[in-house]
Scaffold this motif. Structure first.
Motif, PDB file in Angstrom:
ATOM      1  N   GLY A   1       0.811  -1.195   0.000  1.00  0.00           N
ATOM      2  CA  GLY A   1       0.000   0.000   0.000  1.00  0.00           C
ATOM      3  C   GLY A   1       0.851   1.254   0.000  1.00  0.00           C
ATOM      4  O   GLY A   1       2.085   1.200  -0.008  1.00  0.00           O
ATOM      5  N   PRO A   2       0.203   2.411  -0.006  1.00  0.00           N
ATOM      6  CA  PRO A   2       0.932   3.680  -0.069  1.00  0.00           C
ATOM      7  C   PRO A   2       1.709   3.951   1.203  1.00  0.00           C
ATOM      8  O   PRO A   2       1.332   3.509   2.293  1.00  0.00           O
ATOM      9  N   GLY A   3       2.790   4.685   1.074  1.00  0.00           N
ATOM     10  CA  GLY A   3       3.568   5.082   2.234  1.00  0.00           C
ATOM     11  C   GLY A   3       2.921   6.253   2.945  1.00  0.00           C
ATOM     12  O   GLY A   3       1.842   6.721   2.578  1.00  0.00           O
ATOM     13  N   ASP A   4       3.587   6.724   3.975  1.00  0.00           N
ATOM     14  CA  ASP A   4       3.078   7.870   4.719  1.00  0.00           C
ATOM     15  C   ASP A   4       3.150   9.119   3.850  1.00  0.00           C
ATOM     16  O   ASP A   4       4.054   9.298   3.043  1.00  0.00           O
ATOM     17  N   GLY A   5       2.188   9.977   4.024  1.00  0.00           N
ATOM     18  CA  GLY A   5       2.152  11.228   3.276  1.00  0.00           C
ATOM     19  C   GLY A   5       1.199  12.183   3.937  1.00  0.00           C
ATOM     20  O   GLY A   5       0.598  11.892   4.982  1.00  0.00           O
ATOM     21  N   GLY A   6       1.043  13.331   3.325  1.00  0.00           N
ATOM     22  CA  GLY A   6       0.147  14.343   3.879  1.00  0.00           C
ATOM     23  C   GLY A   6      -1.296  13.869   3.877  1.00  0.00           C
ATOM     24  O   GLY A   6      -1.753  13.227   2.935  1.00  0.00           O
ATOM     25  N   ALA A   7      -2.025  14.199   4.908  1.00  0.00           N
ATOM     26  CA  ALA A   7      -3.424  13.787   5.011  1.00  0.00           C
ATOM     27  C   ALA A   7      -4.373  14.803   4.389  1.00  0.00           C
ATOM     28  O   ALA A   7      -5.532  14.502   4.154  1.00  0.00           O
ATOM     29  N   ASP A   8      -3.877  16.024   4.148  1.00  0.00           N
ATOM     30  CA  ASP A   8      -4.735  17.070   3.614  1.00  0.00           C
ATOM     31  C   ASP A   8      -4.450  17.285   2.139  1.00  0.00           C
ATOM     32  O   ASP A   8      -3.371  16.945   1.631  1.00  0.00           O
ATOM     33  N   ALA A   9      -5.434  17.869   1.449  1.00  0.00           N
ATOM     34  CA  ALA A   9      -5.263  18.139   0.031  1.00  0.00           C
ATOM     35  C   ALA A   9      -4.034  19.003  -0.190  1.00  0.00           C
ATOM     36  O   ALA A   9      -3.765  19.937   0.564  1.00  0.00           O
ATOM     37  N   GLY A  10      -3.277  18.657  -1.228  1.00  0.00           N
ATOM     38  CA  GLY A  10      -2.049  19.363  -1.504  1.00  0.00           C
ATOM     39  C   GLY A  10      -2.304  20.804  -1.904  1.00  0.00           C
ATOM     40  O   GLY A  10      -3.266  21.118  -2.604  1.00  0.00           O
TER      41      GLY A  10
ATOM     42  N   ASP B   1      -0.303   1.761  -5.801  1.00  0.00           N
ATOM     43  CA  ASP B   1      -0.319   1.437  -4.368  1.00  0.00           C
ATOM     44  C   ASP B   1      -1.603   2.003  -3.782  1.00  0.00           C
ATOM     45  O   ASP B   1      -1.902   3.187  -3.986  1.00  0.00           O
ATOM     46  N   TRP B   2      -2.338   1.180  -3.058  1.00  0.00           N
ATOM     47  CA  TRP B   2      -3.583   1.704  -2.491  1.00  0.00           C
ATOM     48  C   TRP B   2      -3.923   1.021  -1.175  1.00  0.00           C
ATOM     49  O   TRP B   2      -3.550  -0.122  -0.921  1.00  0.00           O
ATOM     50  N   ARG B   3      -4.621   1.793  -0.364  1.00  0.00           N
ATOM     51  CA  ARG B   3      -5.193   1.277   0.887  1.00  0.00           C
ATOM     52  C   ARG B   3      -6.578   1.871   1.004  1.00  0.00           C
ATOM     53  O   ARG B   3      -6.746   3.084   1.178  1.00  0.00           O
ATOM     54  N   TRP B   4      -7.574   1.030   0.877  1.00  0.00           N
ATOM     55  CA  TRP B   4      -8.969   1.459   0.942  1.00  0.00           C
ATOM     56  C   TRP B   4      -9.643   0.787   2.132  1.00  0.00           C
ATOM     57  O   TRP B   4      -9.478  -0.416   2.357  1.00  0.00           O
ATOM     58  N   GLU B   5     -10.411   1.565   2.880  1.00  0.00           N
ATOM     59  CA  GLU B   5     -11.180   1.038   3.997  1.00  0.00           C
ATOM     60  C   GLU B   5     -12.663   1.088   3.639  1.00  0.00           C
ATOM     61  O   GLU B   5     -13.171   2.116   3.190  1.00  0.00           O
ATOM     62  N   PHE B   6     -13.341  -0.027   3.839  1.00  0.00           N
ATOM     63  CA  PHE B   6     -14.749  -0.173   3.477  1.00  0.00           C
ATOM     64  C   PHE B   6     -15.600   0.046   4.719  1.00  0.00           C
ATOM     65  O   PHE B   6     -15.551  -0.727   5.666  1.00  0.00           O
TER      66      PHE B   6
ATOM     67  N   ASN C   1     -19.042   5.280   2.104  1.00  0.00           N
ATOM     68  CA  ASN C   1     -18.970   3.834   1.895  1.00  0.00           C
ATOM     69  C   ASN C   1     -17.533   3.324   1.901  1.00  0.00           C
ATOM     70  O   ASN C   1     -17.245   2.269   2.484  1.00  0.00           O
ATOM     71  N   ILE C   2     -16.659   4.059   1.251  1.00  0.00           N
ATOM     72  CA  ILE C   2     -15.257   3.650   1.125  1.00  0.00           C
ATOM     73  C   ILE C   2     -14.404   4.911   1.188  1.00  0.00           C
ATOM     74  O   ILE C   2     -14.764   5.941   0.607  1.00  0.00           O
ATOM     75  N   GLU C   3     -13.274   4.838   1.852  1.00  0.00           N
ATOM     76  CA  GLU C   3     -12.313   5.933   1.801  1.00  0.00           C
ATOM     77  C   GLU C   3     -10.906   5.362   1.869  1.00  0.00           C
ATOM     78  O   GLU C   3     -10.684   4.278   2.419  1.00  0.00           O
ATOM     79  N   GLY C   4      -9.982   6.103   1.299  1.00  0.00           N
ATOM     80  CA  GLY C   4      -8.618   5.622   1.331  1.00  0.00           C
ATOM     81  C   GLY C   4      -7.686   6.489   0.515  1.00  0.00           C
ATOM     82  O   GLY C   4      -8.057   7.544   0.004  1.00  0.00           O
ATOM     83  N   ILE C   5      -6.465   6.015   0.411  1.00  0.00           N
ATOM     84  CA  ILE C   5      -5.411   6.690  -0.332  1.00  0.00           C
ATOM     85  C   ILE C   5      -5.000   5.805  -1.506  1.00  0.00           C
ATOM     86  O   ILE C   5      -4.792   4.597  -1.340  1.00  0.00           O
ATOM     87  N   THR C   6      -4.894   6.418  -2.671  1.00  0.00           N
ATOM     88  CA  THR C   6      -4.479   5.705  -3.876  1.00  0.00           C
ATOM     89  C   THR C   6      -3.291   6.431  -4.485  1.00  0.00           C
ATOM     90  O   THR C   6      -3.323   7.655  -4.632  1.00  0.00           O
TER      91      THR C   6
END
Length: 286
Positions: free
Chosen positions: A140-149, A210-215, A252-257
């Protein structure tokens, strides 16, 4: 166990010369069905009791290389951990030469007809526990900023969820979600006056990597699914996007792609400048 063995990637699984990113989700789903049947708690049995079998809770995946037309893939699937109602599976996808294509980890929960998570049958849980491996690859994706760039784009798109007539759970098909995210991105490019075809050239840009999605909750038929996309980071190698998929005011789903660019052999390469400039926020009129 080997859940897919020397499967030739077929026509409907491609986008251009390389497999579509959504096929990795599909291979995971096929593999989940195979291991479920092998451990005597099959999809058919659960569907027969009006349950939702092995619903994904968290999906993390990293792609090393995309398979090409004519290639074969194999998937090894093993349990990594098991709880009273949850099961984490590890998926390792290889090409015909035994080289790694992708690695995934997925946590599943089976949902009963009342919407509550079902406890795994004791004998099934014990069998999964006995077969569990002590491996925890970072995917999955590495650590990064949580807010919109700062200075980067945000966009959204909506989709009507209709029955594909291929399963009995009356939910959006698992493989559809990454396709929706891809279409939202393609529509954004069109809004910026370009298209994926114009930018493609000799490479395949904007491929899910790389992705991490939570359902959070299931997506039912006959609802409208909204896909909100916030670009968080852009570099020569990576486009990082926060995705939120929602319906009826509920997430329904959120995550980082993270998206990459790949050459015609399926190997990762750098984006060119034209591919990245469309991910910047449009200048204000002021």
């Amino acid at each position: 166990m080997q859940t897919i063995d020397d499967r030739r990637v077929s026509f409907g699984e491609f986008a251009g010369p390389l497999a579509h990113g959504a096929t990795f989700f599909d291979w995971q789903l096929i593999s989940t069905q195979e291991i479920a049947a092998a451990f005597d708690y099959s999809f058919a049995e659960i569907l027969g009791d009006d349950g939702i079998p092995y619903a994904p809770v968290v999906v993390s995946t990293s792609v090393d290389r995309y398979p090409r037309i004519g290639e074969t893939i194999s998937v090894e699937t093993v349990p990594r951990s098991v709880g009273d109602s949850s099961l984490e599976l590890l998926y390792e996808i290889e090409d015909g030469d035994g080289e790694r294509l992708a690695t995934a980890r997925m946590t599943h929960v089976t949902i009963g007809s009342d919407g509550a998570a079902l406890a795994l049958p004791e004998d099934v849980r014990a069998a999964f526990a006995d077969a569990s491996v002590d491996r925890a690859p970072a995917v999955g994706p590495g650590d990064g900023g949580a807010d919109a760039g700062d200075g980067l784009a945000s966009f959204s798109s909506s989709f009507e969820i209709r029955s594909p007539h291929i399963e009995g759970a009356e939910l959006a098909y698992f493989e559809e979600y990454p396709r929706f995210a891809d279409v939202a991105l393609e529509r954004h490019l069109e809004d910026r006056g370009t298209s994926l075809a114009e930018l493609r050239g000799e490479t395949e840009p904007y491929r899910i990597r790389d992705w991490r999605w939570e359902f959070k909750s299931p997506v039912h038929f006959e609802t409208t699914l909204r896909v909100d996309c916030d670009v968080l980071e852009v570099s020569d190698e990576t486009i990082r996007i926060a995705h939120e998929l929602s319906s009826d005011g509920r997430t329904n789903i959120e995550g980082i792609t993270e998206y990459g660019c790949f050459d015609r052999s399926g190997a990762p390469v750098e984006f060119d400048e034209a591919m990245l400039e469309h991910l910047e926020a449009e200048p204000s009129d002021s």
